[in-house]
Design an enzyme around this catalytic site. Structure first.
Site, short mmCIF file in Angstrom:
data_model
loop_
_atom_site.label_atom_id
_atom_site.label_comp_id
_atom_site.label_asym_id
_atom_site.label_seq_id
_atom_site.Cartn_x
_atom_site.Cartn_y
_atom_site.Cartn_z
N SER A 14 0.41 -1.54 -0.54
CA SER A 14 0.00 0.25 -0.15
C SER A 14 0.89 0.99 -0.41
O SER A 14 0.64 2.15 0.02
CB SER A 14 -0.78 0.41 1.13
OG SER A 14 0.11 0.49 2.70
N ARG A 66 23.22 -12.74 3.70
CA ARG A 66 22.57 -11.23 3.60
C ARG A 66 23.22 -10.88 2.53
O ARG A 66 22.29 -10.36 1.39
CB ARG A 66 22.55 -10.98 4.70
CG ARG A 66 21.42 -9.16 4.85
CD ARG A 66 21.40 -8.78 6.19
NE ARG A 66 21.31 -9.67 7.85
CZ ARG A 66 20.04 -9.73 7.70
NH1 ARG A 66 19.12 -9.27 6.82
NH2 ARG A 66 19.78 -10.47 9.00
N MET A 91 10.66 -6.97 4.30
CA MET A 91 10.80 -7.21 5.20
C MET A 91 12.56 -7.59 5.87
O MET A 91 12.78 -9.28 5.53
CB MET A 91 9.62 -8.76 5.65
CG MET A 91 8.29 -7.97 5.52
SD MET A 91 8.50 -6.64 6.79
CE MET A 91 7.46 -7.83 8.19
N HIS A 110 7.88 3.59 9.20
CA HIS A 110 8.09 2.08 10.13
C HIS A 110 6.44 3.24 10.70
O HIS A 110 6.95 3.83 11.01
CB HIS A 110 9.15 2.91 11.00
CG HIS A 110 9.19 1.59 12.47
ND1 HIS A 110 9.23 0.31 11.74
CD2 HIS A 110 9.04 1.64 13.23
CE1 HIS A 110 8.97 -0.38 13.21
NE2 HIS A 110 8.45 0.42 14.21
N ASP A 146 15.67 0.56 11.49
CA ASP A 146 14.41 1.13 11.66
C ASP A 146 14.96 2.29 12.68
O ASP A 146 14.99 3.04 13.89
CB ASP A 146 13.56 0.92 12.93
CG ASP A 146 12.16 -0.73 12.48
OD1 ASP A 146 12.55 -0.97 11.09
OD2 ASP A 146 11.68 -0.90 12.58
C1 GRF Z 1 3.86 -0.60 6.60
O1 GRF Z 1 3.37 -0.54 7.90
C2 GRF Z 1 5.05 -0.19 6.54
O2 GRF Z 1 5.11 0.96 7.67
C3 GRF Z 1 6.38 -1.44 7.25
O3 GRF Z 1 5.32 -2.83 6.88
C4 GRF Z 1 4.27 -1.57 6.48
C5 GRF Z 1 3.56 -2.66 4.96
O4 GRF Z 1 2.82 -2.08 4.77
N1 GRF Z 1 7.33 -1.12 7.23
P1 GRF Z 1 2.37 -1.76 2.37
O5 GRF Z 1 3.00 -3.42 2.16
O6 GRF Z 1 2.87 -0.42 2.18
O7 GRF Z 1 0.85 -2.37 2.76
#
Ligand code: GRF
Length: 202
Positions: A14, A66, A91, A110, A146
């Site tokens: 999103s 990594r 992730m 974040h 973060d």
């Molecule tokens: C969001 O809450 C972002 O802040 C975090 O992971 C989530 C990803 O959501 N890092 P999307 O895939 O952008 O919908």
């Protein structure tokens, strides 16, 4: 020449979509999203990019060390001559190799007011801790989780009847807004970094 953005994601996408909308609407001027890379097959964010006609690559990270993985991603980003990398629900922790390769050119969003609640499930952490305000942070990325200088933050209230879902939704709306704004600031070069502080310039 348009600035070229590369988006790295692992899931829903999103935030990617919000950036793409902002580019299309001119809120991020003189820019294009040139490539969207996912480390996970079947990430909905990849489908979203495809339906917008944006180039995509899936580079599975499973089982790879990594830096070995990051070298593959960096090669694709270089191939596309990327000016700015936006992590959008990506992730993975980046290797020092990757961070050093793109100094001050990687942004992350974040869902908390950093340095509170880094890591996973920040909204749940916020509810469990009992804070009265929550929010989101756009920051430059370094090799720590973060961390990195903060570009923008937005605050939302935590309401007594909030669930994780309702708080998520309130924060996500702000994520979509400030991520685009931060990308614009960085691409326009209207900032300077002093220590940990990102200061606006004209
Ligand atoms: C969001 O809450 C972002 O802040 C975090 O992971 C989530 C990803 O959501 N890092 P999307 O895939 O952008 O919908």
């Amino acid at each position: 020449m348009k600035k070229r953005i590369g988006v790295l994601l692992s899931g829903r996408g999103s935030n990617f979509e919000a950036l793409a909308e902002s580019v299309a609407a001119g809120r991020i001027p003189n820019a294009e999203i040139s490539i969207v890379i996912s480390n996970r097959e079947g990430a909905p964010g990849i489908e979203r990019a495809e339906s917008r006609g944006i180039g995509t690559r899936v580079i599975p990270s499973k089982g790879l060390e990594r830096e070995t993985y990051d070298r593959q991603v960096a090669a694709v980003l270089e191939e596309h001559k990327i000016d700015l990398i936006c992590l959008a629900g990506y992730m993975r922790l980046l290797s020092p190799y990757f961070v050093a390769k793109f100094p001050n050119r990687i942004l992350n969003i974040h869902p908390s007011l950093l340095p509170s609640f880094p890591g996973l499930e920040s909204q749940r952490q916020a509810l469990e801790y009992g804070v009265k305000v929550a929010g989101c942070t756009v920051h430059f990325v370094d090799e720590n989780l973060d961390a990195g200088p903060i570009i923008l933050q937005s605050v939302v209230p935590v309401k007594d009847d909030d669930t994780e879902e309702s708080l998520n939704a309130r924060i996500l709306k702000e994520e979509h807004r400030i991520y685009s704004e931060a990308v614009r600031i960085v691409l326009e070069g209207k900032y300077k970094i002093e220590g940990r502080r990102v200061l606006r310039t004209n």
